[in-house]
Design an enzyme around this catalytic site. Structure first.
Site, PDB file in Angstrom:
ATOM      1  N   CYS A 125       0.807  -1.227   0.000  1.00  0.00           N
ATOM      2  CA  CYS A 125       0.000   0.000   0.000  1.00  0.00           C
ATOM      3  C   CYS A 125       0.836   1.271   0.000  1.00  0.00           C
ATOM      4  O   CYS A 125       0.329   2.342  -0.330  1.00  0.00           O
ATOM      5  CB  CYS A 125      -0.927   0.009   1.210  1.00  0.00           C
ATOM      6  SG  CYS A 125      -2.101  -1.369   1.232  1.00  0.00           S
ATOM      7  N   HIS A 258      -3.482   7.387   2.137  1.00  0.00           N
ATOM      8  CA  HIS A 258      -3.836   6.043   1.700  1.00  0.00           C
ATOM      9  C   HIS A 258      -5.212   5.718   2.250  1.00  0.00           C
ATOM     10  O   HIS A 258      -5.513   5.993   3.420  1.00  0.00           O
ATOM     11  CB  HIS A 258      -2.796   5.044   2.211  1.00  0.00           C
ATOM     12  CG  HIS A 258      -3.207   3.616   2.043  1.00  0.00           C
ATOM     13  ND1 HIS A 258      -3.689   3.118   0.852  1.00  0.00           N
ATOM     14  CD2 HIS A 258      -3.231   2.578   2.926  1.00  0.00           C
ATOM     15  CE1 HIS A 258      -3.977   1.837   1.003  1.00  0.00           C
ATOM     16  NE2 HIS A 258      -3.719   1.492   2.250  1.00  0.00           N
ATOM     17  N   ASN A 288     -10.046  -0.214  -0.102  1.00  0.00           N
ATOM     18  CA  ASN A 288      -8.582  -0.111  -0.086  1.00  0.00           C
ATOM     19  C   ASN A 288      -8.039  -0.628  -1.416  1.00  0.00           C
ATOM     20  O   ASN A 288      -8.048  -1.825  -1.671  1.00  0.00           O
ATOM     21  CB  ASN A 288      -8.028  -0.928   1.080  1.00  0.00           C
ATOM     22  CG  ASN A 288      -6.513  -0.833   1.201  1.00  0.00           C
ATOM     23  OD1 ASN A 288      -5.836  -0.314   0.322  1.00  0.00           O
ATOM     24  ND2 ASN A 288      -5.973  -1.352   2.297  1.00  0.00           N
TER      25      ASN A 288
END
Length: 331
Positions: A125, A258, A288
């Site tokens: 990520c 994020h 996500n």
């Protein structure tokens, strides 16, 4: 040769001149996801714990390359540049279509680039912040004048659809930015800050891959521990970016974090004393998307007019590895 050295010395940094993104056609609400994959979960359970309401999942002929290509082409169009103007493609991804060739060189071919170079970066990520750092460094060194930096993921390929604690959290998508040399002091990418701690690698990982014989490939996560480290490490990375540039949290005009969990995003906003309308949030609609989440959110906020030229933007991310980092950019 002397002129080449002189021109390299004039390069001061990278600025963002174009943004783009792409999402798979199919979107699933929480209830639709539960019905599609026969999950013992509910919209309330997912929404209250994560803030997620829906996500996009690839289908048909959609791939990491096709999504990355669309995002990159839209970034070129936004910048008013052609593929022939680009020197390199850097792709952050944990879900490439093939072991090799890389997603980057497939995108290079799809764009019609006949020169330059490309490669992928794997930092989960945090991948986009890592790739952005590499692109900025290459521009500062004179290695390239324009670099396409892309984050793309098709995490739906890595999920255990019987594990409701992980499969409801992720979505697929791509985001891209076009970097160009020539930022003056105080403009463009002001600083980036990267970190990793491999001792924490087993908190968030993919069980099985090429080179392993463990059988089924699936994402595994110890959610509470990841959450705890995210809060501490992201706060430290934010402080590092501010201190490096002699700024306070109140100097930040936009945070593009994020998009993993709404509670983490809210916590970082409070740390900076940023009101909620100065934080770009897409986790509710995208879930996500790992390395794609920051450029996806950035593209949305630039195109709808929220983020404007001259705005000071903070980015931060944490992912498997564990890896984490931050970036401070004057748009």
């Amino acid at each position: 040769m002397a002129q080449d050295k002189q021109s390299r010395n004039k390069v001061t940094g990278a600025r963002l001149i174009g943004v783009g993104s792409a999402l798979p056609q199919r979107a699933f609400s929480n209830d639709e996801l539960a019905a599609e994959f026969n999950l013992d979960t509910s919209d309330e359970w997912i929404r209250t714990r994560t803030g997620i309401q829906q996500r996009h999942i690839v289908s048909g002929d959609e791939t990491a390359v096709s999504l990355a290509h669309k995002a990159a082409q839209r970034a070129l169009d936004h910048a008013g540049k052609a593929a022939s103007d680009v020197d390199a493609v850097i792709v952050a991804t944990s879900t490439p279509d093939q072991v090799f060739p890389s997603v980057a060189v497939r995108v290079q071919a799809a764009l019609g680039m006949e020169r330059g170079f490309g490669f992928d970066v794997s930092a989960a990520c945090s991948g986009f912040v890592y790739a952005l750092t590499i692109g900025d460094s290459m521009i500062r060194s004179g290695q390239a004048k324009r670099i396409m930096v892309i984050g793309v993921e098709v995490f739906s390929r890595l999920l255990d659809w019987e594990d409701r604690s992980t499969c409801v959290l992720f979505g697929d998508g791509a985001g891209a930015v076009l970097l160009e040399a020539g930022a003056d002091e105080g403009e463009g990418i002001l600083s980036t800050h990267l970190h990793a701690d491999g001792r924490l690698g087993d908190l968030l990982y993919v069980d099985g891959a090429v080179g392993c014989t463990s059988g089924k490939v699936a994402l595994k996560m110890h959610g509470r521990e990841v959450f705890r480290h995210a809060v501490v490490n992201l706060a430290a990375a934010v402080d590092e970016a501010l201190e490096t540039n002699g700024l306070k949290g109140t100097d930040i005009q936009w945070m593009v974090p994020h998009q993993a969990n709404l509670r983490i995003i809210d916590g970082m906003a409070k740390k900076l004393s940023l009101p909620s309308d100065r934080v770009v949030v897409t986790v509710d609609r995208h879930a996500n998307t790992s390395a794609a989440s920051i450029p996806l959110a950035l593209d949305e906020a630039v195109r709808d007019g929220r983020i404007k030229q001259g705005d000071l933007v903070l980015m931060e991310a944490l992912g498997g590895g564990l890896t984490w980092g931050s970036a401070l950019i004057r748009m």
